[in-house]
Design an enzyme around this catalytic site. Sequence first.
Site, PDB file in Angstrom:
ATOM      1  N   ASP B 109      15.361 -11.418 -15.197  1.00  0.00           N
ATOM      2  CA  ASP B 109      14.261 -11.783 -14.298  1.00  0.00           C
ATOM      3  C   ASP B 109      14.440 -13.244 -13.891  1.00  0.00           C
ATOM      4  OD1 ASP B 109      11.276 -10.074 -14.090  1.00  0.00           O
ATOM      5  OD2 ASP B 109      11.565 -11.947 -13.007  1.00  0.00           O
ATOM      6  N   THR B 222       9.085   4.170  -3.307  1.00  0.00           N
ATOM      7  CA  THR B 222       7.640   4.321  -3.280  1.00  0.00           C
ATOM      8  C   THR B 222       7.254   5.514  -2.410  1.00  0.00           C
ATOM      9  OG1 THR B 222       5.733   3.411  -2.080  1.00  0.00           O
ATOM     10  CG2 THR B 222       7.816   2.312  -1.743  1.00  0.00           C
ATOM     11  N   SER B 266       4.948  -0.519   6.335  1.00  0.00           N
ATOM     12  CA  SER B 266       4.942  -1.988   6.369  1.00  0.00           C
ATOM     13  C   SER B 266       6.405  -2.412   6.313  1.00  0.00           C
ATOM     14  CB  SER B 266       4.215  -2.569   5.153  1.00  0.00           C
ATOM     15  OG  SER B 266       5.019  -2.392   3.989  1.00  0.00           O
ATOM     16  N   TYR B 268       7.712  -4.165   4.057  1.00  0.00           N
ATOM     17  CA  TYR B 268       8.115  -3.935   2.667  1.00  0.00           C
ATOM     18  C   TYR B 268       8.607  -2.487   2.506  1.00  0.00           C
ATOM     19  CZ  TYR B 268       7.054  -1.821  -1.847  1.00  0.00           C
ATOM     20  OH  TYR B 268       7.103  -1.050  -2.975  1.00  0.00           O
ATOM     21  N   HIS B 269       7.834  -1.543   3.042  1.00  0.00           N
ATOM     22  CA  HIS B 269       8.233  -0.143   2.909  1.00  0.00           C
ATOM     23  C   HIS B 269       9.541   0.130   3.645  1.00  0.00           C
ATOM     24  CE1 HIS B 269       3.945   0.215   1.791  1.00  0.00           C
ATOM     25  NE2 HIS B 269       4.371   1.204   1.052  1.00  0.00           N
ATOM     26  N   LYS B 272      12.360  -0.525   1.423  1.00  0.00           N
ATOM     27  CA  LYS B 272      12.574   0.557   0.454  1.00  0.00           C
ATOM     28  C   LYS B 272      13.330   1.721   1.093  1.00  0.00           C
ATOM     29  CE  LYS B 272      10.364  -0.745  -3.371  1.00  0.00           C
ATOM     30  NZ  LYS B 272      11.074  -0.863  -4.654  1.00  0.00           N
ATOM     31  N   VAL B 325      -4.841  -0.645  -5.966  1.00  0.00           N
ATOM     32  CA  VAL B 325      -6.216  -0.265  -5.710  1.00  0.00           C
ATOM     33  C   VAL B 325      -7.115  -0.040  -6.925  1.00  0.00           C
ATOM     34  CG1 VAL B 325      -5.487   2.104  -5.252  1.00  0.00           C
ATOM     35  CG2 VAL B 325      -7.682   1.329  -4.456  1.00  0.00           C
ATOM     36  N   ARG B 328      -7.673  -3.191  -8.884  1.00  0.00           N
ATOM     37  CA  ARG B 328      -8.533  -4.137  -8.164  1.00  0.00           C
ATOM     38  C   ARG B 328     -10.002  -3.715  -8.241  1.00  0.00           C
ATOM     39  NH1 ARG B 328      -9.644  -3.799  -2.859  1.00  0.00           N
ATOM     40  NH2 ARG B 328      -7.692  -2.757  -2.292  1.00  0.00           N
ATOM     41  N   THR B 340     -13.991  -2.766  -2.507  1.00  0.00           N
ATOM     42  CA  THR B 340     -13.698  -2.720  -1.070  1.00  0.00           C
ATOM     43  C   THR B 340     -12.763  -1.577  -0.723  1.00  0.00           C
ATOM     44  OG1 THR B 340     -12.164  -4.476  -1.650  1.00  0.00           O
ATOM     45  CG2 THR B 340     -14.071  -5.095  -0.355  1.00  0.00           C
TER      46      THR B 340
END
Lengths: 112, 509
Positions: B109, B222, B266, B268-269, B272, B325, B328, B340
């Site tokens: 890492d 993902t 996104s 990011y996706h 992937k 989610v 959070r 939210t």
Amino acid sequence: MILNADNFEKEVLKSSLPVLVDFWASWCPPCKMVEPVVAELERELAGRVKVGKLNVDQNPGIAGRYHIQGVPAFVLFVGGKEVARRVGAQSKTQLRRFLEECLGSSRGSGER
Amino acid sequence: MSKDHNAQKTCWNCPALELRGHVDFRACGQSMRKFMTEGQAMAECKRRPELGLFDPASLTFEECPEWEEGPYGYQLRDMRVLILGIDGYLGWTLALWLGSLGFRVAGVDNFNRRRWVAEEGSHSVVPIAPMEERLRAAKEVLGIEISFREFDILDNEKLRQFIQEFQPEAIVHYAECPSAPYSMVDFQHAAYVQHNNVIGTLGLLFAMRDLAPEASLIKLGTMGEYGTPLTGRPIFEGIFPADAVLQWDGREWSLGGELTPRDPVSFYHVSKVQDTFNVYESCKYWWLRSYDVMQGVIYGVHTEQVAADPRLRTRFDVDEWFGTVINRFVAQAVVGIPLTIYGSGGQTRGFLALRDAMQCMTRLILSPPEPGQYDVVNQISGVYRVRELAETVARIAADEFGLEVEIQRLENPRVEADEHPYEVVYEKLPQQLGFEPQVTLEEEVYQMLKLLIQPSIRSRIEAIRQVILPKTRWSGLHKEMDVIERYKVRPRRVVGLGAEGGGEDDPER
């Protein structure tokens, strides 16, 4: 049925039933995805057509002898001789139709 | 739990296998092959060279003395597993989990996750120790020795050197930036995420080709790679089954074995999805073997190992960039921020508890794909709608902890469908790998609330209040989200979650 260099002659070349051989490889996603379809056909056609699988990497000699250039290759043997083949993934319906076309008229078209 | 999912695997699947013979390229150009001239593939065992040359399909895991029975199937004795991204939420948890099962664990890492979270002015709300302390505590408390190296996997020379030294038999790749919003902040962030993820993985693939081709790669993808097809067609496990056919112009073809469409949500996706193709191609070109894990949203805070000592806790993020989610929602409930949900909250996603994710990863490691095999698993244990998840958290918080919880609908900062069909196929893990979920949503939410409500952690959530609500819009507009509606759930209703649940916005971090 799992075919290899030890049983190929007995189970395929000397078989009294027609034999559908699925030439496959572990690195080939279409080969993996047709596995369940081939297994179902094997059960459904028991007693009429024998169905076997041959790993081309584990048995390169046999794959070479039948000039397997791409997998999956479905080769139909009748009386120890190749009568027809299909290359590439096939749905169950397509494989059934292929067998019916080849075996319905006793000998297939030798389609490649 | 099923232990025999891998009993009939053979040396063909084992990372200790070394294929012998010359290397050739298949005439059809589809892959490389290695074989003996005598018409039979032969192998040597790296662990037992005294066996000489033998047929790799002739020995099963059940028969091999190197594979011993364990709780999750036959387990290769002292199997060497390299975890890239070992300091993260999942990496650290997995290191301790595998270590306690007797695996030999090494990890890499560069602490980027700690920096990304700090960049937003946030922190892990469950305090985590520095790596030296974590490693010491793992040894002291659990008797686990972890071999750790600090570097960025983009430094290919260092990565190669470590792979060469450790000789991994499986590599778990968690070392990517896992945030959709982070990739949508601006051009610099989007470029950074894509470079970090795609090039990091590409370098790993070349290193594996040269130094560890027999190791299996467990690559984290993902569920968000697939998007949510509005036709409602099933989301298969990455690859079409043989009976999926394309009909056109009166003709018909099987789609079997082809990659299913991806519709990332996104930048990011997108990284992937690019990884998926790079891994797929590497398996084809070089006979690498990989599971591409389409992981659902992980929630939870608990495994036996991370709970064994405060120094062993794994990180828990709830900020708008890295908080997922359910985690959070729990944090919001604890400090009295309305939970939210975005838009209507009808977004449906696949989820998995932390402890169940660890079980899945263990089973994947113990059931290596065959040479050249690229396989995809959809790693979830249930499908939920976000709105319903918020209501579940609100009820448990109210009923069990006496918290006053509201739910508020915000305008959706993302570009995604709020209401959509969602039929996911997730059969391989339970049917072929013996995975049985051990954790219910309610139990894990309860455990999370119990931990987060501790005053010391509650104050850490209070300290980052201002970075929990979303500010990053996919449109690039800088403006707070408007509140559409605010409401309370009816208290004391029996919570009845079945296969139909509630999931959220991009549950991705």
